[in-house]
Design a protein around this motif. Sequence first.
Motif, PDB file in Angstrom:
ATOM      1  N   THR A  61      18.398 -64.806 -46.041  1.00 26.27           N
ATOM      2  CA  THR A  61      19.549 -64.820 -46.956  1.00 26.27           C
ATOM      3  C   THR A  61      20.684 -65.632 -46.345  1.00 26.27           C
ATOM      4  OG1 THR A  61      18.923 -62.685 -47.854  1.00 26.27           O
ATOM      5  CG2 THR A  61      21.197 -63.337 -48.159  1.00 26.27           C
ATOM      6  N   GLY A  62      21.029 -65.329 -45.073  1.00 30.30           N
ATOM      7  CA  GLY A  62      22.069 -66.099 -44.387  1.00 30.30           C
ATOM      8  C   GLY A  62      21.501 -67.459 -44.011  1.00 30.30           C
ATOM      9  N   GLY A 143      29.125 -58.192 -51.949  1.00 37.01           N
ATOM     10  CA  GLY A 143      28.161 -58.987 -52.709  1.00 37.01           C
ATOM     11  C   GLY A 143      26.936 -58.134 -52.992  1.00 37.01           C
ATOM     12  N   ASP A 164      36.896 -58.472 -50.602  1.00 39.45           N
ATOM     13  CA  ASP A 164      36.013 -59.613 -50.853  1.00 39.45           C
ATOM     14  C   ASP A 164      36.876 -60.793 -51.276  1.00 39.45           C
ATOM     15  OD1 ASP A 164      34.046 -61.449 -52.149  1.00 39.45           O
ATOM     16  OD2 ASP A 164      32.682 -59.776 -51.816  1.00 39.45           O
ATOM     17  N   HIS A 166      36.025 -62.899 -53.382  1.00 42.57           N
ATOM     18  CA  HIS A 166      35.804 -63.079 -54.828  1.00 42.57           C
ATOM     19  C   HIS A 166      35.469 -61.716 -55.427  1.00 42.57           C
ATOM     20  CE1 HIS A 166      35.441 -67.319 -53.805  1.00 42.57           C
ATOM     21  NE2 HIS A 166      34.633 -66.921 -52.831  1.00 42.57           N
ATOM     22  N   THR A 221      25.576 -55.540 -40.019  1.00 43.38           N
ATOM     23  CA  THR A 221      24.225 -56.058 -40.315  1.00 43.38           C
ATOM     24  C   THR A 221      24.341 -57.456 -40.915  1.00 43.38           C
ATOM     25  OG1 THR A 221      24.275 -55.081 -42.509  1.00 43.38           O
ATOM     26  CG2 THR A 221      23.212 -53.764 -40.781  1.00 43.38           C
ATOM     27  N   SER A 222      25.513 -58.105 -40.755  1.00 46.08           N
ATOM     28  CA  SER A 222      25.699 -59.420 -41.399  1.00 46.08           C
ATOM     29  C   SER A 222      25.273 -60.534 -40.451  1.00 46.08           C
ATOM     30  CB  SER A 222      27.144 -59.582 -41.879  1.00 46.08           C
ATOM     31  OG  SER A 222      28.065 -59.585 -40.808  1.00 46.08           O
ATOM     32  N   VAL A 248      22.917 -57.199 -35.534  1.00 46.36           N
ATOM     33  CA  VAL A 248      23.028 -58.658 -35.354  1.00 46.36           C
ATOM     34  C   VAL A 248      23.973 -58.959 -34.202  1.00 46.36           C
ATOM     35  CG1 VAL A 248      22.400 -59.285 -37.711  1.00 46.36           C
ATOM     36  CG2 VAL A 248      24.762 -58.657 -37.195  1.00 46.36           C
ATOM     37  N   HIS A 270      17.930 -57.190 -34.900  1.00 44.98           N
ATOM     38  CA  HIS A 270      17.983 -57.954 -36.165  1.00 44.98           C
ATOM     39  C   HIS A 270      16.749 -57.677 -37.040  1.00 44.98           C
ATOM     40  CE1 HIS A 270      19.807 -61.809 -38.112  1.00 44.98           C
ATOM     41  NE2 HIS A 270      19.280 -61.012 -39.032  1.00 44.98           N
ATOM     42  N   GLY A 272      17.091 -55.656 -39.936  1.00 42.24           N
ATOM     43  CA  GLY A 272      17.617 -55.023 -41.149  1.00 42.24           C
ATOM     44  C   GLY A 272      16.760 -55.251 -42.384  1.00 42.24           C
TER      45      GLY A 272
HETATM   46  P1  NAD Z   1      26.073 -62.251 -51.125  1.00 47.88           P
HETATM   47  O1  NAD Z   1      26.364 -63.705 -51.189  1.00 47.88           O
HETATM   48  O2  NAD Z   1      25.482 -61.585 -52.315  1.00 47.88           O
HETATM   49  O3  NAD Z   1      27.403 -61.442 -50.731  1.00 47.88           O
HETATM   50  C1  NAD Z   1      28.324 -61.883 -49.789  1.00 47.88           C
HETATM   51  C2  NAD Z   1      29.711 -61.463 -50.263  1.00 47.88           C
HETATM   52  O4  NAD Z   1      30.658 -61.864 -49.256  1.00 47.88           O
HETATM   53  C3  NAD Z   1      30.123 -62.146 -51.571  1.00 47.88           C
HETATM   54  O5  NAD Z   1      30.586 -61.184 -52.494  1.00 47.88           O
HETATM   55  C4  NAD Z   1      31.210 -63.103 -51.147  1.00 47.88           C
HETATM   56  O6  NAD Z   1      32.218 -63.313 -52.146  1.00 47.88           O
HETATM   57  C5  NAD Z   1      31.779 -62.366 -49.934  1.00 47.88           C
HETATM   58  N1  NAD Z   1      32.609 -63.234 -49.114  1.00 47.88           N
HETATM   59  C6  NAD Z   1      32.540 -64.581 -48.947  1.00 47.88           C
HETATM   60  N2  NAD Z   1      33.517 -65.000 -48.132  1.00 47.88           N
HETATM   61  C7  NAD Z   1      34.229 -63.911 -47.786  1.00 47.88           C
HETATM   62  C8  NAD Z   1      35.383 -63.700 -46.983  1.00 47.88           C
HETATM   63  N3  NAD Z   1      35.985 -64.720 -46.371  1.00 47.88           N
HETATM   64  N4  NAD Z   1      35.834 -62.438 -46.837  1.00 47.88           N
HETATM   65  C9  NAD Z   1      35.220 -61.402 -47.466  1.00 47.88           C
HETATM   66  N5  NAD Z   1      34.142 -61.545 -48.252  1.00 47.88           N
HETATM   67  C10 NAD Z   1      33.653 -62.779 -48.402  1.00 47.88           C
HETATM   68  O7  NAD Z   1      25.128 -62.069 -49.850  1.00 47.88           O
HETATM   69  P2  NAD Z   1      24.256 -60.778 -49.492  1.00 47.88           P
HETATM   70  O8  NAD Z   1      22.900 -60.911 -50.086  1.00 47.88           O
HETATM   71  O9  NAD Z   1      25.048 -59.558 -49.792  1.00 47.88           O
HETATM   72  O10 NAD Z   1      24.093 -60.986 -47.909  1.00 47.88           O
HETATM   73  C11 NAD Z   1      25.223 -60.908 -47.058  1.00 47.88           C
HETATM   74  C12 NAD Z   1      24.849 -61.328 -45.656  1.00 47.88           C
HETATM   75  O11 NAD Z   1      23.969 -60.370 -45.076  1.00 47.88           O
HETATM   76  C13 NAD Z   1      24.042 -62.631 -45.555  1.00 47.88           C
HETATM   77  O12 NAD Z   1      24.856 -63.783 -45.630  1.00 47.88           O
HETATM   78  C14 NAD Z   1      23.385 -62.501 -44.211  1.00 47.88           C
HETATM   79  O13 NAD Z   1      24.211 -63.051 -43.210  1.00 47.88           O
HETATM   80  C15 NAD Z   1      23.289 -60.977 -43.993  1.00 47.88           C
HETATM   81  N6  NAD Z   1      21.881 -60.512 -43.980  1.00 47.88           N
HETATM   82  C16 NAD Z   1      21.443 -59.846 -42.882  1.00 47.88           C
HETATM   83  C17 NAD Z   1      20.134 -59.372 -42.815  1.00 47.88           C
HETATM   84  C18 NAD Z   1      19.622 -58.610 -41.626  1.00 47.88           C
HETATM   85  O14 NAD Z   1      18.423 -58.613 -41.389  1.00 47.88           O
HETATM   86  N7  NAD Z   1      20.452 -57.932 -40.870  1.00 47.88           N
HETATM   87  C19 NAD Z   1      19.255 -59.607 -43.906  1.00 47.88           C
HETATM   88  C20 NAD Z   1      19.741 -60.265 -45.029  1.00 47.88           C
HETATM   89  C21 NAD Z   1      21.058 -60.710 -45.055  1.00 47.88           C
END
Ligand code: NAD
Length: 295
Positions: A61-62, A143, A164, A166, A221-222, A248, A270, A272
Motif C-alpha cells: 500500500t505504501g 483513510g 487528516d 483531507h 503501523t504506518s 514499522v 513489519h 501488519g
Molecule cells: P489511505 O491513503 O487510504 O489513507 C491515508 C490517509 O492519510 C488519507 O486519509 C490521507 O488524506 C491522510 N493523510 C495524507 N497526508 C496527511 C497528513 N499530512 N496528515 C494527516 N493525514 C494525512 O491509505 P491506507 O490504506 O489507510 O494506508 C495508510 C498507510 O499504512 C500506508 O501508506 C502504508 O504506509 C501503511 N501500511 C502499513 C502496513 C503494514 O504492514 N504495517 C500495511 C499496509 C499499509
Amino acid sequence: LEKILKELGEVEVYDRTSYEESPLIAERIGDAEIVVINKTPVSRETMDKCENIKLIAVLATGYNVVDYAYAKEKGIPVVNVPTYGTQIVGQYALGLLLEICSHYGHHDECVKEGKWENNPDWCFWDYPMIELYGKTAGIIGLGRIGQATAKLLNALDMEVIAYDAHESEAGKKLAEYVSLDELFARSDVIFLHCPLFPATEGIINKENIAKMKDGVVIINTSRGTNVDEAALLAALESGKVRAAGLDVWAEEPAKNVALYSHPRVSCTPHIGAATQEAQARIGTEIVSVIESFFA
Ligand code: NAD
C-alpha cells in the motif's frame, strides 16, 4: 502471481534483490517495461539507467520505496495495491494496543513457567494493566486503514478523534475531526495511519510529544520514519510516553536495539498485513492493475 503474469507477457522473477539502494536493482530491471517490487527501492538513478520502464507496480500500500516525484517527472506511472490490507492492518494495530493493555504474551509465559502456581497470593499479574473503555483514541490519517481501526475502537466504546489533511464524509461518521494539536492534547492513545509523505515524516517528534498527555500510548503501523525514534525513546525513558506498539521502523529490518529492547515497547517485524488472505489479495489486485495499464 508469477503464473498469472506469465499469461500477460515475458516474466523474469528474482526472489531476493535488495531492500537498500544497490546497482543490482538496475541490473536486474535491465530493459524490462514493467517493474513489480515490494521493498526493493526504485531510485532516480535506477530509473535513469533503465530507460524502458513504463510502469512501476508496488506490491504494497505504501509506495515510498519509489522516488515517485521523479517517476512523475519522467511520465512513469507508479501503482500500488491500496486495499489488500485495509482490514487486517486495522485489526493488527488494535492487537498491538491490546497487547500493551494486558501483556498477554508475558502472562502466558508466566503461567507456563509456574510463576502463578508458585505465587504466595492467588492474584498474580506482572504489569499494571489498561482499560480502554471511555478513553480517547486519536488517529492520524483517517483513510482506509484509519477508518478500519476507528470502527474497532468505536466498538470498544472509546472516544475516537482524528486528524487528516483531507476530511471525508465516511470519516465524519466514525470520528470527530480535530486539529493535530487538539489530537495531541486529548488522546490517551495515538494511532499513526498516514502514509509517509514529507508532511508526515517525523510527525511524532520531540516538539509534538511535548504537546501530548503524560502517559500517552503510541501505536505505529504506518511507516517507521513518521516517528523520530530518538525522540520516542527519550519520551519512553522519561515516562512521558507510557508505551509504544511498533510494527514499522526507520530502518528495516530494525536495528534500533535501544528502542526495540525497551521494556515498554511491544514490537513486531513489519507484519501488519502478513496474513495469507492479504498476501493472496495483493497478487490478484496487482494483476488487475497491470491489465488496466495494458488496456
Ligand atoms: P489511505 O491513503 O487510504 O489513507 C491515508 C490517509 O492519510 C488519507 O486519509 C490521507 O488524506 C491522510 N493523510 C495524507 N497526508 C496527511 C497528513 N499530512 N496528515 C494527516 N493525514 C494525512 O491509505 P491506507 O490504506 O489507510 O494506508 C495508510 C498507510 O499504512 C500506508 O501508506 C502504508 O504506509 C501503511 N501500511 C502499513 C502496513 C503494514 O504492514 N504495517 C500495511 C499496509 C499499509
